[in-house]
Design a protein around this motif. Structure first.
Motif, PDB file in Angstrom:
ATOM      1  N   UNK A 295       0.979  -0.992   0.133  1.00  0.00           N
ATOM      2  CA  UNK A 295      -0.705   0.075  -0.052  1.00  0.00           C
ATOM      3  C   UNK A 295       1.166   1.097   0.069  1.00  0.00           C
ATOM      4  N   UNK A 296       0.462   2.429  -0.300  1.00  0.00           N
ATOM      5  CA  UNK A 296       0.877   3.717  -0.266  1.00  0.00           C
ATOM      6  C   UNK A 296       1.474   4.547   1.060  1.00  0.00           C
ATOM      7  N   UNK A 297       0.406   3.928   2.414  1.00  0.00           N
ATOM      8  CA  UNK A 297       0.644   4.770   3.243  1.00  0.00           C
ATOM      9  C   UNK A 297       0.566   3.696   4.409  1.00  0.00           C
ATOM     10  N   UNK A 298       1.114   4.620   5.779  1.00  0.00           N
ATOM     11  CA  UNK A 298       1.182   3.735   7.096  1.00  0.00           C
ATOM     12  C   UNK A 298      -0.199   3.529   7.452  1.00  0.00           C
ATOM     13  N   UNK A 299      -1.338   4.304   6.684  1.00  0.00           N
ATOM     14  CA  UNK A 299      -2.556   4.632   7.361  1.00  0.00           C
ATOM     15  C   UNK A 299      -3.373   3.435   6.823  1.00  0.00           C
ATOM     16  N   UNK A 300      -3.171   3.517   5.326  1.00  0.00           N
ATOM     17  CA  UNK A 300      -3.690   2.694   4.665  1.00  0.00           C
ATOM     18  C   UNK A 300      -3.641   1.321   5.144  1.00  0.00           C
ATOM     19  N   UNK A 301      -1.778   0.795   5.185  1.00  0.00           N
ATOM     20  CA  UNK A 301      -1.787  -0.872   5.590  1.00  0.00           C
ATOM     21  C   UNK A 301      -2.621  -0.941   6.717  1.00  0.00           C
ATOM     22  N   UNK A 302      -2.446  -0.351   7.523  1.00  0.00           N
ATOM     23  CA  UNK A 302      -3.231  -0.422   9.075  1.00  0.00           C
ATOM     24  C   UNK A 302      -5.107  -0.390   8.658  1.00  0.00           C
ATOM     25  N   UNK A 303      -5.400   0.248   8.129  1.00  0.00           N
ATOM     26  CA  UNK A 303      -7.229   0.245   6.926  1.00  0.00           C
ATOM     27  C   UNK A 303      -6.583  -1.045   6.522  1.00  0.00           C
ATOM     28  N   UNK A 304      -5.866  -1.635   5.333  1.00  0.00           N
ATOM     29  CA  UNK A 304      -5.614  -3.119   5.429  1.00  0.00           C
ATOM     30  C   UNK A 304      -5.573  -4.180   6.164  1.00  0.00           C
ATOM     31  N   UNK A 305      -4.938  -3.529   7.195  1.00  0.00           N
ATOM     32  CA  UNK A 305      -4.497  -5.145   8.048  1.00  0.00           C
ATOM     33  C   UNK A 305      -5.696  -5.192   8.503  1.00  0.00           C
ATOM     34  N   UNK A 306      -6.882  -4.214   9.280  1.00  0.00           N
ATOM     35  CA  UNK A 306      -7.565  -4.317  10.020  1.00  0.00           C
ATOM     36  C   UNK A 306      -8.676  -5.475   9.141  1.00  0.00           C
ATOM     37  N   UNK A 307      -9.060  -4.805   7.909  1.00  0.00           N
ATOM     38  CA  UNK A 307     -10.023  -6.105   7.251  1.00  0.00           C
ATOM     39  C   UNK A 307      -9.797  -6.897   7.411  1.00  0.00           C
ATOM     40  N   UNK A 308      -8.624  -7.273   6.201  1.00  0.00           N
ATOM     41  CA  UNK A 308      -8.073  -8.725   5.639  1.00  0.00           C
ATOM     42  C   UNK A 308      -8.128  -9.160   7.160  1.00  0.00           C
ATOM     43  N   UNK A 309      -7.720  -8.853   8.463  1.00  0.00           N
ATOM     44  CA  UNK A 309      -7.453 -10.114   9.504  1.00  0.00           C
ATOM     45  C   UNK A 309      -9.425 -10.561   9.307  1.00  0.00           C
ATOM     46  N   UNK A 310     -10.252  -9.171   8.958  1.00  0.00           N
ATOM     47  CA  UNK A 310     -11.261  -9.268   9.826  1.00  0.00           C
ATOM     48  C   UNK A 310     -11.682 -10.869   8.901  1.00  0.00           C
ATOM     49  N   UNK A 311     -11.585 -10.392   7.140  1.00  0.00           N
ATOM     50  CA  UNK A 311     -12.028 -11.715   5.959  1.00  0.00           C
ATOM     51  C   UNK A 311     -11.758 -12.367   6.785  1.00  0.00           C
ATOM     52  N   UNK A 312      -9.925 -13.262   7.199  1.00  0.00           N
ATOM     53  CA  UNK A 312      -9.688 -14.087   7.082  1.00  0.00           C
ATOM     54  C   UNK A 312     -10.445 -14.639   8.120  1.00  0.00           C
ATOM     55  N   UNK A 313      -9.939 -13.756   9.799  1.00  0.00           N
ATOM     56  CA  UNK A 313     -11.012 -14.831  10.109  1.00  0.00           C
ATOM     57  C   UNK A 313     -12.469 -14.535  10.523  1.00  0.00           C
ATOM     58  N   UNK A 314     -13.382 -14.323   9.845  1.00  0.00           N
ATOM     59  CA  UNK A 314     -15.059 -14.439   9.541  1.00  0.00           C
ATOM     60  C   UNK A 314     -14.924 -15.478   8.370  1.00  0.00           C
ATOM     61  N   UNK A 315     -14.381 -15.075   8.176  1.00  0.00           N
ATOM     62  CA  UNK A 315     -14.849 -16.011   5.953  1.00  0.00           C
ATOM     63  C   UNK A 315     -14.061 -17.018   5.676  1.00  0.00           C
ATOM     64  N   UNK A 316     -13.077 -16.983   6.029  1.00  0.00           N
ATOM     65  CA  UNK A 316     -11.962 -18.802   6.246  1.00  0.00           C
ATOM     66  C   UNK A 316     -11.963 -19.110   7.262  1.00  0.00           C
ATOM     67  N   UNK A 317     -12.368 -18.383   8.091  1.00  0.00           N
ATOM     68  CA  UNK A 317     -12.408 -19.132   9.635  1.00  0.00           C
ATOM     69  C   UNK A 317     -10.773 -19.688  10.886  1.00  0.00           C
ATOM     70  N   UNK A 318     -10.142 -18.734  10.118  1.00  0.00           N
ATOM     71  CA  UNK A 318      -8.856 -18.461  10.321  1.00  0.00           C
ATOM     72  C   UNK A 318      -7.866 -17.477  11.662  1.00  0.00           C
ATOM     73  N   UNK A 319      -6.417 -17.863  11.870  1.00  0.00           N
ATOM     74  CA  UNK A 319      -6.202 -16.609  12.430  1.00  0.00           C
ATOM     75  C   UNK A 319      -4.874 -16.376  12.002  1.00  0.00           C
ATOM     76  N   UNK A 320      -5.049 -14.560  11.873  1.00  0.00           N
ATOM     77  CA  UNK A 320      -3.438 -13.715  11.593  1.00  0.00           C
ATOM     78  C   UNK A 320      -2.409 -13.717  12.798  1.00  0.00           C
ATOM     79  N   UNK A 321      -1.525 -14.973  12.906  1.00  0.00           N
ATOM     80  CA  UNK A 321      -0.406 -14.551  13.299  1.00  0.00           C
ATOM     81  C   UNK A 321       0.148 -13.321  13.619  1.00  0.00           C
ATOM     82  N   UNK A 322      -0.323 -12.341  14.827  1.00  0.00           N
ATOM     83  CA  UNK A 322      -0.079 -11.334  15.352  1.00  0.00           C
ATOM     84  C   UNK A 322       1.274 -10.522  15.545  1.00  0.00           C
ATOM     85  N   UNK A 323       2.215 -11.699  15.831  1.00  0.00           N
ATOM     86  CA  UNK A 323       3.452 -11.771  16.474  1.00  0.00           C
ATOM     87  C   UNK A 323       4.598 -11.813  14.725  1.00  0.00           C
ATOM     88  N   UNK A 324       3.706 -12.480  13.584  1.00  0.00           N
ATOM     89  CA  UNK A 324       4.628 -12.343  12.583  1.00  0.00           C
ATOM     90  C   UNK A 324       4.051 -11.087  11.692  1.00  0.00           C
TER      91      UNK A 324
END
Length: 270
Positions: free
Chosen positions: A90-119
């Motif tokens: 992405x082009x900025x830190x703000x965009x990165x944080x927004x994408x990280x949050x939305x993709x984490x929700x997608x992985x958790x809610x739709x794929x039923x997986x867990x994003x490793x916060x340490x990595x």
């Protein structure tokens, strides 16, 4: 970074049925998933997750994360994924944080997986690594990650231990296998200065190895290789240890880079 020890078996089997209609194959994969794991001599049931290290696991991982690829494509993101490792640009830190949050929700809610916060993190490309690579701070050129270099150096230290007592030709032959394999993978790197440093460091390790093997005949061996009487005498009678002496002009003159090249030692930066 996704954790595959939480893969939902039922959802995975549904996805597999969309790709194949072979009942026997599907039953075999289902049994593979539920075969259990051995812990302290007893078998424990596996209600979820994909077996780590199994030959089928990478294929199953791609089946699970195929939906993530399509979702990132749909959103118009630029990304690269290999198995459970994924980088999104992405082009900025703000965009990165927004994408990280939305993709984490997608992985958790739709794929039923867990994003490793340490990595997982939002950061500049030069501070992240992907498949053993990173990019330079200036010019964004492809560079071998520090961790990959450290692992190679650990392997070199193991092969060049002075206590091994192997012949130099045998040590170089073992190093050749390791270095050529490493170079075949990391050879696309554009930043070569760290690789040149490893080449120099390795030659010094080998000079140290040889000096240790020469023992009391060090003076004679240096003279045979063109070192002056004074330099050979001062080096052979020095109180310094082999590693310190491996950097002296006498050892560099007696054992130049071409000596190791002639034995088949490849150059990482060459």
């Amino acid at each position: 970074m996704v954790s595959f020890d939480r893969v939902n078996h039922d959802r995975l089997m549904v996805r597999l049925k969309q790709h194949t209609h072979d009942p026997a194959l599907l039953r075999l994969i289902n049994r593979y998933l539920k075969a259990g794991v051995s812990v302290d001599g007893s078998v424990q049931a596996t209600a979820r997750g994909v077996p780590q290290g199994g030959p089928l696991s990478p294929v199953l991982a791609n089946v699970v994360l195929d939906e993530l690829d399509w979702e990132l494509e749909r959103r118009g993101h630029r990304f690269a994924r290999y198995a459970d490792d994924c980088n999104i640009m992405v082009k900025s830190k703000t965009a990165g944080e927004r994408v990280m949050a939305s993709v984490t929700r997608f992985v958790s809610d739709t794929l039923r997986l867990t994003v490793n916060p340490l990595k997982s993190a939002v950061d500049r490309p030069a501070k992240r690594k992907f498949l053993g690579f990173t990019v330079s701070r200036n010019g964004a050129r492809l560079k071998v990650a520090d961790k990959a270099i450290d692992k190679l150096k650990d392997r070199i230290r193991e092969l060049t231990r002075r206590t091994r007592g192997h012949r130099l030709t045998d040590v170089v032959a073992e190093l050749r296998v390791t270095l050529l394999g490493w170079k075949a993978y990391f050879g696309i790197a554009e930043v070569l200065s760290p690789l040149r440093d490893i080449d120099k460091w390795l030659r010094r390790k080998l000079r140290c190895y040889i000096w240790k093997q020469w023992g009391r005949s060090g003076y004679r061996e240096l003279r045979k290789r063109g070192v002056s009487v004074r330099e050979a005498w001062n080096t052979s009678k020095s109180a310094h240890g082999p590693w310190r002496l491996s950097k002296t002009p006498a050892l560099s003159l007696a054992l130049p880079a071409r000596v190791f090249s002639s034995l088949g030692l490849p150059s990482l930066a060459g």
